[in-house]
Enzyme design. Structure first.
Site, short mmCIF file in Angstrom:
data_model
loop_
_atom_site.label_atom_id
_atom_site.label_comp_id
_atom_site.label_asym_id
_atom_site.label_seq_id
_atom_site.Cartn_x
_atom_site.Cartn_y
_atom_site.Cartn_z
N GLU A 38 -21.20 -11.72 40.65
CA GLU A 38 -22.04 -11.52 41.84
C GLU A 38 -21.05 -11.26 42.95
OE1 GLU A 38 -23.39 -11.80 45.17
OE2 GLU A 38 -23.99 -13.90 44.90
N SER A 97 -15.20 -7.77 45.23
CA SER A 97 -15.23 -6.80 44.12
C SER A 97 -13.86 -6.61 43.50
CB SER A 97 -15.77 -5.46 44.63
OG SER A 97 -17.11 -5.56 45.00
N CYS A 139 -23.10 -12.44 51.45
CA CYS A 139 -23.07 -11.26 50.60
C CYS A 139 -24.38 -10.48 50.70
CB CYS A 139 -22.79 -11.65 49.15
SG CYS A 139 -23.93 -12.88 48.49
#
Length: 521
Positions: free
Chosen positions: A300, A283, A335
């Site tokens: 993503e 992120s 993830c």
């Protein structure tokens, strides 16, 4: 829901020599040589290091300096990467700059290339279906991102099935247009899917083949020219896949492949100014790129993924096994990995937790059902676990941020909630920032309706067999709740990420008989 249990999968100590691990996998190995390959996965070592090159303007190139990648199982330097530095990016900038905004093909330009890419997909799918080719990539993945043979093979299998999905006419179907009647004779509006032209793809270490291939081919199908950067720790896998694609007819000038550190890649993006950049990864970097590239991104990024067990208790063994797979397969380095489990009080009287403990305990380094964590130290994970064990109330100020910190490794949080505390669980889900995958384990339709209707995760599994990981190629995978969110794998994902809408309004006439210039308005 105020008792927190932090669960960490068993981590074995790495053997002193690579031979312990290799002996297990070499028992059934057959010697083979593939025409496209420049290495043998099992033979990569300090004495026989693999070399990974760059591809730019149709030519494989080296660089002024070589970075060394160490074997994640024994620390031995075993791969040399030709990493491009900031002073060597110009050929890549020029290559992207040569691609016009309207792309290499579109519905009005070189439409035969839609058929070309369907043919490439068919040939590549066939290649990956061959046991010796799938085994090559499976074992190469294991060398750089250690995971069990089954988990590595699943990545190859999904990639092969994805390529099968886009054979025949399926690539041109991605560019399907529509028409709407106009206001008068000769007028009609048409909507088209249009490429961006020069684009960039940046992918992480945990899926060295599946993520870059699916995103790369999606970009190419729609008419874009991509530059692809894969995490250098695993880029050898995609370098070999590029060579396979070339052997299947991929024009060598259509894709540039670069190895570099983050600083050089950021400089390249700022100078080349791609029309769209797809980023899969952390992120922190995602948010930086969103600012640097003025929002021309699809992301993503992180996933703190949750699972809620409903009040109806069924199939405890099965649910425990799925929880173990979701949290600890690939050493939790997905993830989509299960980060937190909200367990209804009805499950606490079952053997669920003890079975989860037993399943985690049987994982071992020898078969790579648990392996090295490539981005975190054991000390950091234990420190985080100790902080969590001091917490008694998840929703309390200051606690929630600690609890919902993503740990990219074999680590999950288990907490219990009572029948009347479901609104508090839903509050916790609302407060989370990453909305990638989720699972609601229940066959109670009213419970499913309540949880699904009050949550947002882009890929949510619902029902007794719900999971958070293992997404195949046949359904959407991606986050929700963010206009920058990227999908992967399906026609909808490809069209969303790799094309934009263009409207063309035809107005041929005729002009009405006896038409005169009207008054000014």
């Amino acid at each position: 829901m105020y008792r927190v249990v932090a669960c960490r999968a068993f981590r074995a100590t790495a053997p002193h020599k690579a031979s312990c691990w290799f002996n297990l996998f070499n028992a059934s190995r057959s010697v083979h040589s593939l025409p496209f390959a420049t290495l043998e996965a099992e033979e990569i070592s300090g004495s026989q290091p693999a070399e990974v090159y760059n591809l730019v303007q149709g030519k494989w190139t080296g660089s002024r300096s070589w970075n060394t990648i160490v074997d994640p199982l024994n620390g031995e330097p075993f791969i040399k990467i030709a990493e491009v530095d900031e002073k060597e990016i110009q050929p890549f900038v020029e290559s992207l700059s040569k691609c016009p905004k309207h792309g290499l093909h579109n519905p009005f330009k070189a439409p035969e290339r839609y058929l070309l890419y369907a043919d490439i997909s068919a040939k590549a799918a066939h290649m990956l279906s061959l046991p010796k080719v799938s085994d090559f990539f499976t074992r190469l993945i294991q060398r750089v991102s250690p995971k069990s043979y089954q988990q590595a093979y699943a990545e190859v299998y999904v990639t092969q099935k994805f390529l099968e999905n886009f054979c025949g006419d399926q690539v041109r179907f991605l560019a399907r247009s529509f028409a709407v009647p106009g206001n008068h004779l000769g007028q009609q509006s048409h909507g088209y899917r249009w490429p961006y032209g020069p684009v960039a793809i940046i992918t992480p270490f945990n899926f060295p083949l599946e993520i870059p291939v699916l995103q790369l081919m999606g970009a190419l199908y729609m008419g874009n020219k991509p530059i692809l950067k894969v995490d250098s720790k695993v880029s050898v896998v995609m370098e070999q896949m590029m060579r396979l694609l070339h052997s299947c007819g991929l024009p060598v000038e259509d894709v540039d492949f670069i190895n570099s550190d983050g600083k050089a890649m950021n400089k390249l993006l700022m100078e080349a100014n791609p029309r769209m950049t797809l980023f899969t990864g952390s992120s922190r970097i995602a948010e930086k790129l969103a600012v640097d590239l003025k929002g021309r991104v699809k992301l993503e990024d992180a996933g703190f993924d949750w699972k809620v067990l409903g009040p109806d208790v069924h199939e405890v063994d099965y649910v425990a096994w799925v929880c173990d797979q979701d949290a600890y397969a690939c050493s939790g380095q997905k993830c989509s990995a299960q980060s937190i489990l909200f367990m209804h009080e009805n499950w606490s009287s079952t053997s669920l937790l003890s079975k989860m403990k037993d399943l985690a305990g049987r994982r071992k380094l020898e078969d790579l059902t648990v392996g090295p964590v490539l981005t975190l130290t054991t000390e950091a994970m234990l420190e985080h676990m100790n902080k969590l064990l001091q917490i008694t109330e998840i929703l309390k100020d200051g606690n929630f941020e600690v609890v919902t910190k993503e740990i990219f490794g074999p680590f999950q949080i288990v907490t219990e909630y009572k029948q009347d505390q479901l609104p508090m669980v839903l509050n916790a889900l609302e407060r989370m920032h990453a909305h990638l995958t989720a699972a609601v384990v229940s066959n109670d339709p009213l419970f499913l309706q309540e949880v699904i209707g009050n949550s947002v995760n882009g890929t949510t599994y619902a029902g007794l067999r719900a999971r958070t990981t293992g997404a195949p190629q046949n359904h959407w995978f991606g986050p929700a709740g963010d206009p920058r969110g990227a999908g992967i794998g399906t026609p909808e994902a490809i069209k969303l990420v790799w094309s934009c809408h263009r409207e063309i309004i035809y107005d041929y006439g005729p002009v009405p008989t006896k038409w005169e210039i009207p008054p000014s308005t």
